[in-house]
Design a protein around this motif. Structure first.
Motif, PDB file in Angstrom:
ATOM      1  N   ARG A 109       0.832  -1.202   0.000  1.00  0.00           N
ATOM      2  CA  ARG A 109       0.000   0.000   0.000  1.00  0.00           C
ATOM      3  C   ARG A 109       0.867   1.251   0.000  1.00  0.00           C
ATOM      4  O   ARG A 109       0.570   2.226  -0.712  1.00  0.00           O
ATOM      5  CB  ARG A 109      -0.916   0.006   1.221  1.00  0.00           C
ATOM      6  N   ALA A 110       1.945   1.267   0.794  1.00  0.00           N
ATOM      7  CA  ALA A 110       2.820   2.431   0.849  1.00  0.00           C
ATOM      8  C   ALA A 110       3.443   2.724  -0.510  1.00  0.00           C
ATOM      9  O   ALA A 110       3.546   3.884  -0.932  1.00  0.00           O
ATOM     10  CB  ALA A 110       3.907   2.214   1.905  1.00  0.00           C
ATOM     11  N   VAL A 111       3.855   1.691  -1.216  1.00  0.00           N
ATOM     12  CA  VAL A 111       4.448   1.882  -2.548  1.00  0.00           C
ATOM     13  C   VAL A 111       3.407   2.433  -3.516  1.00  0.00           C
ATOM     14  O   VAL A 111       3.687   3.365  -4.294  1.00  0.00           O
ATOM     15  CB  VAL A 111       5.027   0.554  -3.068  1.00  0.00           C
ATOM     16  N   GLN A 112       2.191   1.871  -3.479  1.00  0.00           N
ATOM     17  CA  GLN A 112       1.144   2.328  -4.386  1.00  0.00           C
ATOM     18  C   GLN A 112       0.767   3.783  -4.120  1.00  0.00           C
ATOM     19  O   GLN A 112       0.401   4.519  -5.038  1.00  0.00           O
ATOM     20  CB  GLN A 112      -0.086   1.431  -4.265  1.00  0.00           C
ATOM     21  N   GLU A 113       0.867   4.203  -2.862  1.00  0.00           N
ATOM     22  CA  GLU A 113       0.568   5.599  -2.521  1.00  0.00           C
ATOM     23  C   GLU A 113       1.801   6.489  -2.616  1.00  0.00           C
ATOM     24  O   GLU A 113       1.761   7.663  -2.245  1.00  0.00           O
ATOM     25  CB  GLU A 113      -0.005   5.658  -1.099  1.00  0.00           C
ATOM     26  N   ALA A 117       9.303   6.415   1.809  1.00  0.00           N
ATOM     27  CA  ALA A 117      10.001   6.373   3.106  1.00  0.00           C
ATOM     28  C   ALA A 117       9.312   5.382   4.039  1.00  0.00           C
ATOM     29  O   ALA A 117       9.975   4.592   4.730  1.00  0.00           O
ATOM     30  CB  ALA A 117      10.033   7.766   3.739  1.00  0.00           C
ATOM     31  N   ASP A 118       7.977   5.406   4.033  1.00  0.00           N
ATOM     32  CA  ASP A 118       7.236   4.449   4.854  1.00  0.00           C
ATOM     33  C   ASP A 118       7.467   3.022   4.358  1.00  0.00           C
ATOM     34  O   ASP A 118       7.606   2.089   5.163  1.00  0.00           O
ATOM     35  CB  ASP A 118       5.738   4.766   4.824  1.00  0.00           C
ATOM     36  N   ALA A 119       7.496   2.863   3.038  1.00  0.00           N
ATOM     37  CA  ALA A 119       7.729   1.531   2.469  1.00  0.00           C
ATOM     38  C   ALA A 119       9.095   0.995   2.882  1.00  0.00           C
ATOM     39  O   ALA A 119       9.248  -0.200   3.175  1.00  0.00           O
ATOM     40  CB  ALA A 119       7.618   1.581   0.947  1.00  0.00           C
ATOM     41  N   ALA A 120      10.088   1.883   2.936  1.00  0.00           N
ATOM     42  CA  ALA A 120      11.431   1.453   3.336  1.00  0.00           C
ATOM     43  C   ALA A 120      11.449   1.007   4.795  1.00  0.00           C
ATOM     44  O   ALA A 120      12.112   0.025   5.152  1.00  0.00           O
ATOM     45  CB  ALA A 120      12.423   2.588   3.115  1.00  0.00           C
ATOM     46  N   LYS A 121      10.704   1.724   5.649  1.00  0.00           N
ATOM     47  CA  LYS A 121      10.636   1.330   7.057  1.00  0.00           C
ATOM     48  C   LYS A 121       9.987  -0.040   7.212  1.00  0.00           C
ATOM     49  O   LYS A 121      10.457  -0.886   7.988  1.00  0.00           O
ATOM     50  CB  LYS A 121       9.845   2.376   7.849  1.00  0.00           C
ATOM     51  N   VAL A 122       8.902  -0.252   6.465  1.00  0.00           N
ATOM     52  CA  VAL A 122       8.232  -1.551   6.533  1.00  0.00           C
ATOM     53  C   VAL A 122       9.143  -2.652   5.992  1.00  0.00           C
ATOM     54  O   VAL A 122       9.174  -3.770   6.526  1.00  0.00           O
ATOM     55  CB  VAL A 122       6.895  -1.518   5.756  1.00  0.00           C
ATOM     56  N   ARG A 123       9.913  -2.339   4.951  1.00  0.00           N
ATOM     57  CA  ARG A 123      10.864  -3.311   4.408  1.00  0.00           C
ATOM     58  C   ARG A 123      11.876  -3.724   5.462  1.00  0.00           C
ATOM     59  O   ARG A 123      12.199  -4.909   5.598  1.00  0.00           O
ATOM     60  CB  ARG A 123      11.583  -2.709   3.200  1.00  0.00           C
ATOM     61  N   ASP A 124      12.365  -2.742   6.228  1.00  0.00           N
ATOM     62  CA  ASP A 124      13.314  -3.058   7.295  1.00  0.00           C
ATOM     63  C   ASP A 124      12.656  -3.909   8.380  1.00  0.00           C
ATOM     64  O   ASP A 124      13.291  -4.814   8.934  1.00  0.00           O
ATOM     65  CB  ASP A 124      13.855  -1.762   7.910  1.00  0.00           C
TER      66      ASP A 124
END
Length: 297
Positions: A109-113, A117-124
């Motif tokens: 969802r973060a990537v689609q939006e 930066a949020d997507a990177a945090k979730v990836r970590d």
């Protein structure tokens, strides 16, 4: 099929605990499908509502798993203590898998939006969770040699050695996680190999148990009480011994994709992931696919 014992005795292994775990898993599957549809259509408000429901189910599942861990530790004798550790490690591993599904959805969802930066945090967070899952898997693998090996697999069809009812494996615990009341009703204290042997989650053939409007036929059965054709005679299959009829159970259409050429059931990918089970393909003789037994991917 010859059923043995009166109804109460034959159904003494009926398990509300196992049924609860299966129902939570089915809820997770349905909510994940709903979430994916919402994201595909960019319905982010609906997706947020679905995600909240998923988190509620996850919390309920974690609470149930904690209760299982307490039960397995309190029920085992001193010599079974290693079994409790392996059971806890197994539950921890399943918990990390559930959290991983939630985080992958959040990252998508973060990537689609375009919230990179949020997507990177979730990836970590996913990377850290992956390390935690590997540690749990290593702990379970380290302690499993002290227990009996899990002899049955997801989708394998079995018969109860004492009562004669039929079922299919949809999961297991490496030791008994039921409470003392259930153990007493199921005569678990009489098991020759004790409570630290694998206990299987079974969907029971509906015609083999009486109808219960409150709970579908779901059993929790020790490994020593279950028989499967190939365990008794290498090379034998369920279809050869019991015929080609599929299992009848209200949960089977959700958890399985159908039957394989041997008459066993094909677990869905999410169920395989839950137990870290590899895909197992069995082709019918004469089919175009490569023959020579079972292919695992």
């Amino acid at each position: 099929m010859m059923l043995r014992g009166h109804t109460g005795e034959r159904e003494c292994e009926r398990s509300a605990l196992v049924n609860e775990e299966i129902v939570y898993f089915i809820f997770q599957l349905e909510l994940d499908a709903q979430l994916q549809r919402a994201l595909n259509y960019e319905a982010y408000e609906a997706a947020q509502q679905i995600r909240a429901k998923r988190e509620t189910v996850d919390l309920a599942l974690r609470d149930m798993q904690e209760r299982k861990a307490v039960s397995v530790q309190s029920s085992m004798s001193e010599e079974d203590a290693l079994g409790a550790g392996a059971a806890q490690a197994s539950l921890d591993l399943r918990d990390t898998m559930s959290e991983g599904l939630r985080l992958r959805s959040e990252m998508q969802r973060a990537v689609q939006e375009e919230r990179y930066a949020d997507a990177a945090k979730v990836r970590d967070m996913l990377a850290a969770l992956d390390r935690q899952a590997k540690q749990a898997a290593a702990l379970a693998a380290e302690q499993l040699p002290a227990l009996q090996v899990v002899a049955l697999r997801l989708g394998q069809r079995v018969v109860h050695r004492q009562h004669g009812y039929r079922g299919v494996v949809v999961g297991w615990d490496v030791g008994c996680c039921e409470d003392e009341a259930w153990q007493a009703a199921a005569h678990a204290g009489e098991l020759k190999k004790g409570l630290s042997q694998p206990f299987y989650h079974l969907l029971v053939e509906v015609s083999d148990w009486s109808y219960d409007s409150a709970q579908p036929p779901v059993a929790y059965v020790a490994q020593e009480l279950l028989a499967a054709p190939e365990l008794e005679d290498e090379g034998a299959s369920w279809g050869q011994v019991y015929g080609p009829d599929p299992l009848q159970h209200p949960y089977s259409y959700v958890l399985f994709l159908g039957q394989d050429a041997r008459g066993d059931m094909l677990p869905c990918r999410q169920l395989r992931d839950k137990y870290s089970a590899r895909r197992r393909d069995v082709y019918r003789p004469g089919s175009e696919e490569q023959e020579g037994g079972d292919n695992e991917e």
